[in-house]
Design a protein around this motif. Structure first.
Motif, short mmCIF file in Angstrom:
data_model
loop_
_atom_site.label_atom_id
_atom_site.label_comp_id
_atom_site.label_asym_id
_atom_site.label_seq_id
_atom_site.Cartn_x
_atom_site.Cartn_y
_atom_site.Cartn_z
N ALA A 281 0.80 -1.23 0.00
CA ALA A 281 0.00 0.00 0.00
C ALA A 281 0.83 1.28 0.00
O ALA A 281 0.34 2.33 0.40
N ASP A 282 2.08 1.19 -0.43
CA ASP A 282 2.92 2.39 -0.52
C ASP A 282 3.56 2.39 -1.90
O ASP A 282 4.74 2.04 -2.05
N PRO A 283 2.81 2.79 -2.93
CA PRO A 283 3.26 2.54 -4.31
C PRO A 283 4.23 3.56 -4.88
O PRO A 283 4.50 3.51 -6.06
N HIS A 284 4.81 4.46 -4.06
CA HIS A 284 5.67 5.48 -4.67
C HIS A 284 6.98 4.85 -5.17
O HIS A 284 7.45 3.82 -4.66
N PRO A 285 7.58 5.42 -6.22
CA PRO A 285 8.70 4.78 -6.92
C PRO A 285 9.92 4.47 -6.07
O PRO A 285 10.70 3.58 -6.41
N GLY A 286 10.13 5.19 -4.97
CA GLY A 286 11.30 4.95 -4.14
C GLY A 286 11.32 3.58 -3.51
O GLY A 286 12.37 3.14 -3.02
N ASN A 287 10.20 2.88 -3.54
CA ASN A 287 10.12 1.55 -2.92
C ASN A 287 10.39 0.41 -3.90
O ASN A 287 10.19 -0.75 -3.54
N PHE A 288 10.85 0.72 -5.11
CA PHE A 288 11.00 -0.33 -6.12
C PHE A 288 12.31 -0.19 -6.88
O PHE A 288 12.80 0.92 -7.11
N ARG A 289 12.89 -1.32 -7.26
CA ARG A 289 14.11 -1.39 -8.05
C ARG A 289 13.91 -2.40 -9.19
O ARG A 289 13.16 -3.36 -9.04
N ILE A 290 14.61 -2.19 -10.29
CA ILE A 290 14.67 -3.19 -11.36
C ILE A 290 16.02 -3.88 -11.23
O ILE A 290 17.07 -3.25 -11.39
N THR A 291 16.01 -5.16 -10.90
CA THR A 291 17.26 -5.88 -10.64
C THR A 291 17.95 -6.26 -11.94
O THR A 291 17.35 -6.22 -13.02
N SER A 292 19.22 -6.67 -11.82
CA SER A 292 20.00 -7.00 -13.02
C SER A 292 19.44 -8.20 -13.77
O SER A 292 19.66 -8.34 -14.97
#
Length: 444
Positions: A281-292
């Motif tokens: 429930a915290d969808p802002h972009p700082g909470n996500f990464r695209i891994t290698s």
């Protein structure tokens, strides 16, 4: 910085100073305009300075003030483009960084939470300089005793008092907040921050949520949720997530990178309720990464919605009736589910006309989310001269749907920032229960 600024007078003065500061700069700008300076130059300078002040104040205060700023960052895609530029860069900073605590303060917290010999008993190495600092805590990189790279999240002292103080004071100045960022409704964002406040302060509870997600998505081809190695009420130690921040994809990603990120992001949010009985429930972009290896790395599980039975089936029924243009069935479902209160007079045809705006992405095999599309939707439903505006005022959000609604709006805002093309229809049909595919027309 050794602590969150906690004194009520200090925090209140800084928060109230945001609209006052904008007003002061506007007065100076007017003076310069009278003196012959070009209006465009003055406007750009005014917006840039306001953005700089917004980041400085919300970032320094952390707590509810910074969380409020992060929530604003999710919806910047709905802002008019001529206003979005200065604020976009500034609010993106709030997704990733803020002034850090003093090293001595961090060490004292870790000694209290993990034991006096924390540095040698728990870690092979520990980096004193934080790699990220956000609303109620900052993150340090370290190597765990078994050799794994880990993230150590440390909660700011006084975070609870700061959150409560900020929400109170921000509510008082919210009526002036249109001067900060035009076009964004502040009230609902503040309400949600207040409602989720106590849960996000409980790092033990957050660690429990993260463990559930990690188990549900272990060895998944598309999602990586780091394991929790240790936790207390103010510290969480979990596996390090190496990858490209979603904010970087938003800033300069190629079309292929945007498509990949948008698809991973959307499908994770849709899969969570069925896989883990939880909605992130915290969808802002700082909470996500695209891994290698091409997966979506997910961080921060302080805000979740517990859905023991998955997404409500009423959602799928509503989507079905809108796509099938079945006015009577739509009206009946909305009233039964509590979206239209008893005694509220609104025709089924008006309800269908209003909701059609929101299901446009489901009418296409592939849909490209964009800032221009979101602005057009916002303009359509927020124009008081149109019937849809009046219909929207008659809607009620049942308690069970409040957070789902907030996450859905936030995720649409992020998807429009990413600007990717996704198989929206297939993803929603696959993961939202209650949709009758035989009853809806084929995609455009």
């Amino acid at each position: 910085m050794s602590d969150i600024p906690r004194r009520s007078l200090t925090r209140t003065a800084k928060l109230v100073g945001l609209p006052l500061g904008h007003a002061g700069r506007a007065a100076v700008g007017l003076g310069r305009r009278v003196g012959g300076a070009p209006a465009e130059v003055i406007a750009a300078e005014l917006q840039t300075r306001t953005a700089e002040q917004l980041f400085a104040v919300l970032g320094e205060l952390k707590g509810g003030a910074m969380k409020f700023g992060q929530a604003l960052s999710v919806m910047e895609a709905a802002m008019p483009e001529e206003l979005a530029g200065p604020y976009r860069a500034t609010l993106t900073k709030l997704q990733e960084a803020a002034p850090p605590m003093a090293v001595e303060r961090v060490h004292a917290i870790l000694a209290e939470q993990l034991g006096p010999r924390w540095r040698t008993a728990k870690f092979q190495s520990f980096e004193d300089l934080p790699v990220a600092a956000a609303s109620i805590g900052q993150v340090h990189r370290a190597v765990w005793r078994d050799g794994r790279e880990v993230a150590v999240k440390v909660q700011y002292p006084g975070a609870g008092a700061a959150l409560l103080s900020d929400i109170t004071q921000l509510s008082r100045v919210a009526r002036l907040a249109g001067a900060w960022i035009p076009g964004i409704a502040m009230g609902p964002i503040l309400d949600e921050v207040r409602d989720r406040m106590s849960e996000e302060l409980d790092y033990d509870l957050e660690a429990t949520h993260q463990k559930v997600f990690a188990k549900a998505f272990r060895d998944d081809d598309d999602v990586f949720v780091p394991d929790v190695l240790a936790h207390s009420d103010q510290v969480i130690v979990s596996e390090w997530v190496q990858g490209r921040p979603l904010s970087q994809v938003i800033a300069d990603g190629t079309p292929a990178e945007r498509d990949q990120a948008a698809g991973l992001y959307l499908e994770f949010l849709l899969r969570g309720p069925n896989r883990a009985s939880l909605l992130h429930a915290d969808p802002h972009p700082g909470n996500f990464r695209i891994t290698s290896d091409g997966r979506l790395g997910v961080l921060d599980f302080g805000a979740v919605n517990r859905l023991p039975h998955g997404m409500p089936a009423d959602m799928g029924e509503i989507i079905t009736h809108i796509l099938a243009a079945d006015e009577a069935a739509l009206g009946a479902t909305l009233r039964r589910a509590g979206f239209i209160r008893p005694g509220v007079e609104v025709s089924d045809a008006a309800l269908l006309n209003y909701l059609r705006t929101f299901v446009e992405p489901f009418q296409h095999a592939n849909f490209t989310f964009s800032r221009s599309w979101l602005r057009s939707v916002s303009a359509t439903i927020q124009d008081p001269r149109r019937e849809r505006f009046l219909v929207g005022l008659k809607f009620n959000l049942p308690p069970d749907y409040l957070l789902i609604h907030r996450v859905w709006l936030g995720s649409i805002g992020v998807l429009c920032q990413i600007g990717g093309t996704v198989p929206m229809r297939d993803l929603v049909f696959a993961h939202v229960p209650g949709i009758d595919e035989d009853a809806v027309p084929p995609p455009n």
